[in-house]
Design an enzyme around this catalytic site. Structure first.
Site, PDB file in Angstrom:
ATOM      1  N   HIS A 172      -2.361  10.271   2.376  1.00  0.00           N
ATOM      2  CA  HIS A 172      -2.228   9.724   2.484  1.00  0.00           C
ATOM      3  C   HIS A 172      -4.703   9.775   2.492  1.00  0.00           C
ATOM      4  O   HIS A 172      -4.478   9.955   2.986  1.00  0.00           O
ATOM      5  CB  HIS A 172      -2.488   8.325   3.419  1.00  0.00           C
ATOM      6  N   CYS A 201       1.368  -1.011  -0.194  1.00  0.00           N
ATOM      7  CA  CYS A 201      -0.093  -0.412   0.044  1.00  0.00           C
ATOM      8  C   CYS A 201       1.140   1.773  -0.032  1.00  0.00           C
ATOM      9  O   CYS A 201       2.693   1.049   0.002  1.00  0.00           O
ATOM     10  CB  CYS A 201      -0.978   0.012   1.051  1.00  0.00           C
TER      11      CYS A 201
END
Length: 619
Positions: free
Chosen positions: A539, A26
């Site tokens: 993010h 990720c």
């Protein structure tokens, strides 16, 4: 950091390539699935230069690298013969209870379908209205075609659930669909309609209607996933590609008809009987309880666990009163946000409250809750009380939805029918009570502090009086502490200090003038470096890597120079929320060790371009 050497060391210390089942990454971490976790040396991996933290979570060996994770990942893929397999399981942080795991499974199976369900549900509702008003009749060709379009998803729901359940449980989706499709095969349907007595190897088959059913196929695909795992280990590589599907289909279709179908349908009937008992005992009390507690369940993510109740009601009774009774709670939070907009004199709060209220009217209450009502506390409570009152009215009305849909303005037609006018009255009352109650009772604005208008005008009107560097907010929304982020890598500040923002729109702006140092393949994260050398990681959402880039549109590329305030990208906030993902977005300083301190402001709500973080440079 020597990415190639780090990749080599990581592979060696996790037990070698032969111990790795799959690897994905990720924004900040490598996620390994290992054959034997005991072969991985967590201590040695933790000591490697470039590794921030090592975590073993939900069966995954996770190595936190930070913004350079993609470079390390590429080196590992070059070094090994590993294939970049599709991640099939949710990577929740930490150990979960059976209850939380059940919620996770339910949300993982149902949330991918909610968008399509909402669209089909709206069309179905409009057709109901058209027939009621005499615009169409049920024998018109137009109605027949549009009804088929609207109803097909619900009629063949087990097939859709087979696919999503297979992805959640890690089974072959195409085999799962084949198993579900057998339940709708014409010969099976004809045997059921004509009450033909079938048997399999001498065992009688209890045929039943599977259209719109939920539980039978989920049970079947769960068992399929376990059996598939065993078969893949038993069969040699040369034949398992063909023999595993053959065995699964040949075994699971009869088992579904013989066992899982009857068990699932019995469970569905019991669930329906239980709900009916509660609703019929006192629809008013049921409405109060649901109307007052629904948004509290949303905060904790527990509302997903009740989605099967609505679907089961539709399957068992042809309508769902559950969805009707939670609708006032949704409109009440939108009304409370609008009340804040009317009451406050702060332009900053107004800029957040207005779009949050609009999003709430369309069924997405997270921006209203996190951005406005819950932050001021009293508006949230007022919204819950208004939702309880509206829920009581709707409960008494007897109204129910004729299809699945996320409650909002666009889905109101699905409730058309018995009790609709009283239902509509309950929804409007909850909205108005929350709005007026918030306006009259007021709330304590923590936003305005001793800096007054200087804060409200943003950083542009503020003089720089100390030797520092400023990071402006890349998003508009509610500011929360990193400690409150449901991801302990961010909440522990392992990546770096900063804050998180719960955005109310999908625009991402540059927090300073500088360059793009990383854009992640799924476009949900970006790394930037200012001209002063500050490195920032943004993010968007938690675990949104699983969307694989869906709903994200990054408009800049690696190495590109950006100007302060420039639009870096967009994301579909409503779609991401409807998929069940947490939209909380961390903004962290990844090279904070080079500075004396990183200071966040006191603002609880912020607009893009306002001062977010102050980085105190070394003297």
């Amino acid at each position: 950091m020597d990415h190639a050497q780090l990749a080599k060391d990581i592979v060696r210390y996790v037990g070698g390539e032969e111990n790795i089942i799959s690897l994905v990454h990720c924004t900040t971490r490598l996620r390994f699935k290992l054959k034997n976790a005991d072969l991985a040396d967590k201590s040695l991996v933790s000591k490697l230069t470039g590794v921030i933290k090592v975590k073993i979570i939900a069966g995954q060996f996770q190595i936190v690298i930070g913004t350079e994770v993609n470079d390390v990942y590429r080196e590992i893929m070059k070094l090994t013969q590993l294939e970049n397999t599709i991640k099939k399981h949710n990577s929740d942080e930490g150990k979960v209870s059976l209850f939380n795991e059940a919620i996770d499974i339910i949300s993982g199976i149902f949330t991918p379908l909610l968008g399509a369900m909402a669209g089909a549900g709206i069309l179905k509702g409009l057709l109901i209205v058209a027939v009621s008003l005499g615009v169409l009749t049920e024998v018109d060709g137009t109605y027949i075609i549009l009804h088929a379009a609207a109803d097909s998803l619900f009629y063949f729901l087990p097939i859709h659930l087979a696919y999503t359940a297979a992805r959640k449980f890690g089974a072959d989706p195409h085999v799962a669909v084949a198993i579900a499709g057998a339940l709708f095969y014409p010969d099976i349907i004809n045997a059921y309609n004509q009450e033909v007595h079938l048997s399999f190897l001498g065992i009688p088959v209890a045929l039943m209607k599977y259209a719109t059913s939920v539980i039978p196929i989920i049970l079947a695909i769960y068992v399929t996933s376990k059996l598939e795992s065993v078969l893949n280990k038993v069969y040699p590589k040369t034949i398992k590609k063909f023999f595993t599907p053959l065995t699964l289909i040949a075994i699971m279709v009869p088992l579904t008809l013989l066992i899982f179908g009857p068990i699932g349908n019995t469970a569905s009937e019991w669930l329906g009987i239980g709900y009916s008992f509660i609703y019929e005992s006192s629809a008013l009390v049921a409405g109060v309880l649901l109307g007052s507690s629904w948004q509290i369940l949303v905060i904790f993510g527990l509302h997903w666990g009740l989605v099967p109740v609505a679907l089961n009601n539709l399957s068992q009774f042809g309508q769902d009163t559950f969805t009707a009774m939670i609708t006032p709670a949704i409109f009440a939070q939108a009304g409370a946000a609008l009340g804040v907009w009317l009451k406050t004199k702060s332009r900053k709060i107004k800029s957040i409250a207005a779009p949050a209220a609009i999003a709430g009217l369309f069924g997405v209450t997270e921006p209203a809750i996190y951005g406005i009502t819950l932050r001021f506390k009293k508006p949230f409570i007022i919204g819950c009380v208004a939702g309880a009152i509206g829920g009581a009215i709707v409960g008494v009305s007897g109204a129910g939805s004729k299809s699945v849909g996320v409650p909002g303005i666009t889905t109101l037609p699905i409730f058309f029918g018995e009790g609709f006018m009283l239902f509509l009255f309950g929804v409007i009352i909850s909205f108005l009570l929350a709005m007026i109650g918030t306006y009259l009772l007021g709330f304590q604005e923590h936003i305005e502090n001793e800096k007054g208008k200087e804060i409200d005008e943003g950083f542009k009107s503020e003089s720089k009086k100390i030797d520092d560097s400023i990071v402006l907010s890349p998003l508009t929304g509610a500011v929360i502490s990193l400690k409150d982020v449901k991801d302990d890598v961010f909440s522990s500040e392992a990546i770096g200090p900063g804050v998180a923002i719960v955005p109310i729109n999908g625009d991402l702006h540059a927090p300073f003038t500088g360059s793009v140092t990383s854009v992640f393949p799924t476009n949900h994260g970006i790394g930037l470096t200012s001209d002063a050398g500050i490195k920032v990681l943004i993010h968007i959402g938690i675990d949104t890597v699983q969307l694989d880039g869906k709903f994200f549109d990054m408009k800049v590329h690696y190495g590109e120079r950006v100007e302060q305030g420039q639009l870096l990208g967009t994301f579909d906030l409503e779609a991401i929320t409807k998929e069940g993902y947490d939209i909380t977005s961390p903004v962290v300083i990844t090279n904070s060790h080079q500075y004396l301190d990183v200071i966040s402001g006191d603002d609880e709500n912020i607009a893009a371009g306002d001062r977010l973080l102050t980085v105190i440079t070394q003297l």
